[in-house]
Write a protein that holds these residues in place. Structure first.
Motif, PDB file in Angstrom:
ATOM      1  N   CYS A  64     -32.148  16.662 -32.276  1.00  0.00           N
ATOM      2  CA  CYS A  64     -32.677  16.029 -33.500  1.00  0.00           C
ATOM      3  C   CYS A  64     -32.385  14.531 -33.518  1.00  0.00           C
ATOM      4  CB  CYS A  64     -32.082  16.695 -34.738  1.00  0.00           C
ATOM      5  SG  CYS A  64     -32.687  18.352 -35.034  1.00  0.00           S
ATOM      6  N   CYS A  65     -31.170  14.153 -33.157  1.00  0.00           N
ATOM      7  CA  CYS A  65     -30.794  12.733 -33.139  1.00  0.00           C
ATOM      8  C   CYS A  65     -31.635  11.951 -32.137  1.00  0.00           C
ATOM      9  CB  CYS A  65     -29.310  12.570 -32.795  1.00  0.00           C
ATOM     10  SG  CYS A  65     -28.172  13.130 -34.064  1.00  0.00           S
ATOM     11  N   THR A  66     -31.763  12.491 -30.939  1.00  0.00           N
ATOM     12  CA  THR A  66     -32.501  11.753 -29.914  1.00  0.00           C
ATOM     13  C   THR A  66     -33.997  11.740 -30.211  1.00  0.00           C
ATOM     14  OG1 THR A  66     -32.522  13.725 -28.505  1.00  0.00           O
ATOM     15  CG2 THR A  66     -30.783  12.104 -28.111  1.00  0.00           C
ATOM     16  N   HIS A  67     -34.509  12.772 -30.879  1.00  0.00           N
ATOM     17  CA  HIS A  67     -35.924  12.769 -31.263  1.00  0.00           C
ATOM     18  C   HIS A  67     -36.208  11.642 -32.246  1.00  0.00           C
ATOM     19  CE1 HIS A  67     -39.486  13.938 -33.608  1.00  0.00           C
ATOM     20  NE2 HIS A  67     -39.934  14.290 -32.423  1.00  0.00           N
ATOM     21  N   GLU A  68     -35.325  11.459 -33.209  1.00  0.00           N
ATOM     22  CA  GLU A  68     -35.467  10.371 -34.191  1.00  0.00           C
ATOM     23  C   GLU A  68     -35.481   9.011 -33.498  1.00  0.00           C
ATOM     24  OE1 GLU A  68     -35.648   8.033 -37.572  1.00  0.00           O
ATOM     25  OE2 GLU A  68     -35.967  10.186 -37.421  1.00  0.00           O
ATOM     26  N   LEU A  69     -34.557   8.819 -32.577  1.00  0.00           N
ATOM     27  CA  LEU A  69     -34.484   7.551 -31.847  1.00  0.00           C
ATOM     28  C   LEU A  69     -35.712   7.344 -30.974  1.00  0.00           C
ATOM     29  CD1 LEU A  69     -30.729   7.723 -30.898  1.00  0.00           C
ATOM     30  CD2 LEU A  69     -31.772   6.198 -32.581  1.00  0.00           C
ATOM     31  N   TYR A  70     -36.150   8.387 -30.286  1.00  0.00           N
ATOM     32  CA  TYR A  70     -37.329   8.292 -29.422  1.00  0.00           C
ATOM     33  C   TYR A  70     -38.573   7.953 -30.237  1.00  0.00           C
ATOM     34  CZ  TYR A  70     -41.071   9.517 -26.242  1.00  0.00           C
ATOM     35  OH  TYR A  70     -42.201   9.477 -25.488  1.00  0.00           O
ATOM     36  N   ALA A  71     -38.756   8.627 -31.363  1.00  0.00           N
ATOM     37  CA  ALA A  71     -39.932   8.385 -32.199  1.00  0.00           C
ATOM     38  C   ALA A  71     -39.973   6.940 -32.685  1.00  0.00           C
ATOM     39  CB  ALA A  71     -39.945   9.343 -33.386  1.00  0.00           C
ATOM     40  N   PHE A  72     -38.830   6.408 -33.099  1.00  0.00           N
ATOM     41  CA  PHE A  72     -38.792   5.022 -33.552  1.00  0.00           C
ATOM     42  C   PHE A  72     -39.157   4.064 -32.426  1.00  0.00           C
ATOM     43  CE2 PHE A  72     -36.447   1.041 -33.510  1.00  0.00           C
ATOM     44  CZ  PHE A  72     -37.058   0.417 -34.579  1.00  0.00           C
ATOM     45  N   HIS A  73     -38.530   4.237 -31.276  1.00  0.00           N
ATOM     46  CA  HIS A  73     -38.769   3.311 -30.174  1.00  0.00           C
ATOM     47  C   HIS A  73     -40.170   3.457 -29.596  1.00  0.00           C
ATOM     48  CE1 HIS A  73     -34.898   1.444 -30.164  1.00  0.00           C
ATOM     49  NE2 HIS A  73     -34.333   2.637 -30.288  1.00  0.00           N
ATOM     50  N   GLU A  74     -40.718   4.662 -29.621  1.00  0.00           N
ATOM     51  CA  GLU A  74     -42.095   4.858 -29.171  1.00  0.00           C
ATOM     52  C   GLU A  74     -43.050   4.082 -30.079  1.00  0.00           C
ATOM     53  OE1 GLU A  74     -44.913   8.549 -27.875  1.00  0.00           O
ATOM     54  OE2 GLU A  74     -43.808   8.759 -29.762  1.00  0.00           O
ATOM     55  N   ALA A  75     -42.849   4.167 -31.393  1.00  0.00           N
ATOM     56  CA  ALA A  75     -43.699   3.452 -32.334  1.00  0.00           C
ATOM     57  C   ALA A  75     -43.535   1.941 -32.188  1.00  0.00           C
ATOM     58  CB  ALA A  75     -43.385   3.888 -33.764  1.00  0.00           C
ATOM     59  N   ALA A  76     -42.304   1.474 -32.024  1.00  0.00           N
ATOM     60  CA  ALA A  76     -42.059   0.038 -31.859  1.00  0.00           C
ATOM     61  C   ALA A  76     -42.710  -0.474 -30.576  1.00  0.00           C
ATOM     62  CB  ALA A  76     -40.561  -0.250 -31.844  1.00  0.00           C
ATOM     63  N   TYR A  77     -42.618   0.304 -29.507  1.00  0.00           N
ATOM     64  CA  TYR A  77     -43.245  -0.085 -28.232  1.00  0.00           C
ATOM     65  C   TYR A  77     -44.764  -0.129 -28.383  1.00  0.00           C
ATOM     66  CZ  TYR A  77     -44.857   0.072 -23.429  1.00  0.00           C
ATOM     67  OH  TYR A  77     -45.509  -0.192 -22.254  1.00  0.00           O
ATOM     68  N   TYR A  78     -45.337   0.889 -29.025  1.00  0.00           N
ATOM     69  CA  TYR A  78     -46.786   0.930 -29.215  1.00  0.00           C
ATOM     70  C   TYR A  78     -47.252  -0.281 -30.027  1.00  0.00           C
ATOM     71  CZ  TYR A  78     -51.456   2.459 -30.391  1.00  0.00           C
ATOM     72  OH  TYR A  78     -52.824   2.515 -30.545  1.00  0.00           O
ATOM     73  N   ASP A  79     -46.520  -0.607 -31.095  1.00  0.00           N
ATOM     74  CA  ASP A  79     -46.877  -1.759 -31.921  1.00  0.00           C
ATOM     75  C   ASP A  79     -46.776  -3.063 -31.133  1.00  0.00           C
ATOM     76  OD1 ASP A  79     -47.336  -0.063 -34.022  1.00  0.00           O
ATOM     77  OD2 ASP A  79     -45.458  -0.518 -35.056  1.00  0.00           O
ATOM     78  N   ALA A  80     -45.797  -3.172 -30.233  1.00  0.00           N
ATOM     79  CA  ALA A  80     -45.637  -4.390 -29.435  1.00  0.00           C
ATOM     80  C   ALA A  80     -46.747  -4.519 -28.403  1.00  0.00           C
ATOM     81  CB  ALA A  80     -44.277  -4.391 -28.740  1.00  0.00           C
ATOM     82  N   VAL A  81     -47.163  -3.403 -27.824  1.00  0.00           N
ATOM     83  CA  VAL A  81     -48.190  -3.409 -26.800  1.00  0.00           C
ATOM     84  C   VAL A  81     -49.593  -3.536 -27.398  1.00  0.00           C
ATOM     85  CG1 VAL A  81     -49.244  -2.025 -24.957  1.00  0.00           C
ATOM     86  CG2 VAL A  81     -46.771  -2.141 -25.160  1.00  0.00           C
ATOM     87  N   ASN A  82     -49.776  -3.012 -28.599  1.00  0.00           N
ATOM     88  CA  ASN A  82     -51.077  -3.006 -29.271  1.00  0.00           C
ATOM     89  C   ASN A  82     -50.993  -3.706 -30.621  1.00  0.00           C
ATOM     90  OD1 ASN A  82     -52.391  -1.208 -27.278  1.00  0.00           O
ATOM     91  ND2 ASN A  82     -50.894   0.251 -28.045  1.00  0.00           N
ATOM     92  N   PRO A  83     -50.792  -5.026 -30.631  1.00  0.00           N
ATOM     93  CA  PRO A  83     -50.593  -5.718 -31.919  1.00  0.00           C
ATOM     94  C   PRO A  83     -51.807  -5.619 -32.841  1.00  0.00           C
ATOM     95  CG  PRO A  83     -50.822  -7.282 -30.132  1.00  0.00           C
ATOM     96  CD  PRO A  83     -50.751  -5.925 -29.510  1.00  0.00           C
ATOM     97  N   ASP A  84     -53.014  -5.488 -32.305  1.00  0.00           N
ATOM     98  CA  ASP A  84     -54.193  -5.380 -33.152  1.00  0.00           C
ATOM     99  C   ASP A  84     -54.179  -4.083 -33.964  1.00  0.00           C
ATOM    100  OD1 ASP A  84     -55.134  -7.789 -32.246  1.00  0.00           O
ATOM    101  OD2 ASP A  84     -56.422  -6.903 -30.705  1.00  0.00           O
ATOM    102  N   ASP A  85     -53.707  -2.998 -33.354  1.00  0.00           N
ATOM    103  CA  ASP A  85     -53.643  -1.718 -34.049  1.00  0.00           C
ATOM    104  C   ASP A  85     -52.597  -1.740 -35.158  1.00  0.00           C
ATOM    105  OD1 ASP A  85     -55.605  -0.757 -32.424  1.00  0.00           O
ATOM    106  OD2 ASP A  85     -54.269   0.420 -31.148  1.00  0.00           O
ATOM    107  N   ALA A  86     -51.522  -2.475 -34.955  1.00  0.00           N
ATOM    108  CA  ALA A  86     -50.466  -2.555 -35.962  1.00  0.00           C
ATOM    109  C   ALA A  86     -50.954  -3.268 -37.216  1.00  0.00           C
ATOM    110  CB  ALA A  86     -49.238  -3.266 -35.415  1.00  0.00           C
ATOM    111  N   GLU A  87     -51.977  -4.099 -37.065  1.00  0.00           N
ATOM    112  CA  GLU A  87     -52.508  -4.838 -38.210  1.00  0.00           C
ATOM    113  C   GLU A  87     -53.743  -4.193 -38.789  1.00  0.00           C
ATOM    114  OE1 GLU A  87     -52.016  -8.623 -35.637  1.00  0.00           O
ATOM    115  OE2 GLU A  87     -52.300  -9.260 -37.623  1.00  0.00           O
ATOM    116  N   GLY A  88     -54.002  -2.940 -38.425  1.00  0.00           N
ATOM    117  CA  GLY A  88     -55.140  -2.246 -39.002  1.00  0.00           C
ATOM    118  C   GLY A  88     -56.224  -1.984 -37.981  1.00  0.00           C
ATOM    119  N   GLY A  89     -56.010  -2.343 -36.739  1.00  0.00           N
ATOM    120  CA  GLY A  89     -56.967  -2.038 -35.680  1.00  0.00           C
ATOM    121  C   GLY A  89     -58.053  -3.088 -35.553  1.00  0.00           C
ATOM    122  N   ALA A  90     -58.779  -2.992 -34.466  1.00  0.00           N
ATOM    123  CA  ALA A  90     -59.894  -3.914 -34.237  1.00  0.00           C
ATOM    124  C   ALA A  90     -61.030  -3.587 -35.173  1.00  0.00           C
ATOM    125  CB  ALA A  90     -60.351  -3.810 -32.774  1.00  0.00           C
ATOM    126  N   GLN A  91     -61.764  -4.637 -35.591  1.00  0.00           N
ATOM    127  CA  GLN A  91     -62.845  -4.423 -36.559  1.00  0.00           C
ATOM    128  C   GLN A  91     -64.170  -4.766 -35.994  1.00  0.00           C
ATOM    129  OE1 GLN A  91     -61.674  -6.557 -40.051  1.00  0.00           O
ATOM    130  NE2 GLN A  91     -59.774  -5.449 -40.202  1.00  0.00           N
TER     131      GLN A  91
END
Length: 91
Positions: A64-91
């Motif tokens: 449970c602990c490592t799942h929480e940490l993994y989920a956070f870092h996965e989301a942070a990595y995705y947002d860093a790699v895909n900054p357009d999606d973090a702001e609502g996606g491409a239009q």
């Protein structure tokens, strides 16, 4: 003394929600480390002090602990790699 250049916000700049999330992840990381240490010490002990039920409970908590940490870092990595999606996606 040199200061590192960083874009990370200081604690004073964090919102209450961000601070709460940071505290939650810190506790998850601290708990995961403590559980892993207990399991490793038990495995190293020839007498295996933990009951099977206790070991399974600790492994479940560790998951449970490592799942929480993994989920956070996965989301942070995705947002860093895909900054357009973090702001609502491409239009």
């Amino acid at each position: 003394m040199q200061h590192e250049n960083t874009t990370a916000p200081s604690l004073a700049q964090l919102s209450q929600a961000d601070l709460s999330a940071l505290r939650h992840r810190f506790r998850a990381a601290h708990g995961a480390q403590a559980i892993a240490r207990v399991l490793l010490e038990d495995a190293a002990d020839l007498g295996a002090l933990l009951e099977i039920r206790d070991r399974e409970g600790l492994l479940s908590a560790l998951a449970c602990c490592t799942h929480e940490l993994y989920a956070f870092h996965e989301a942070a990595y995705y947002d860093a790699v895909n900054p357009d999606d973090a702001e609502g996606g491409a239009q």
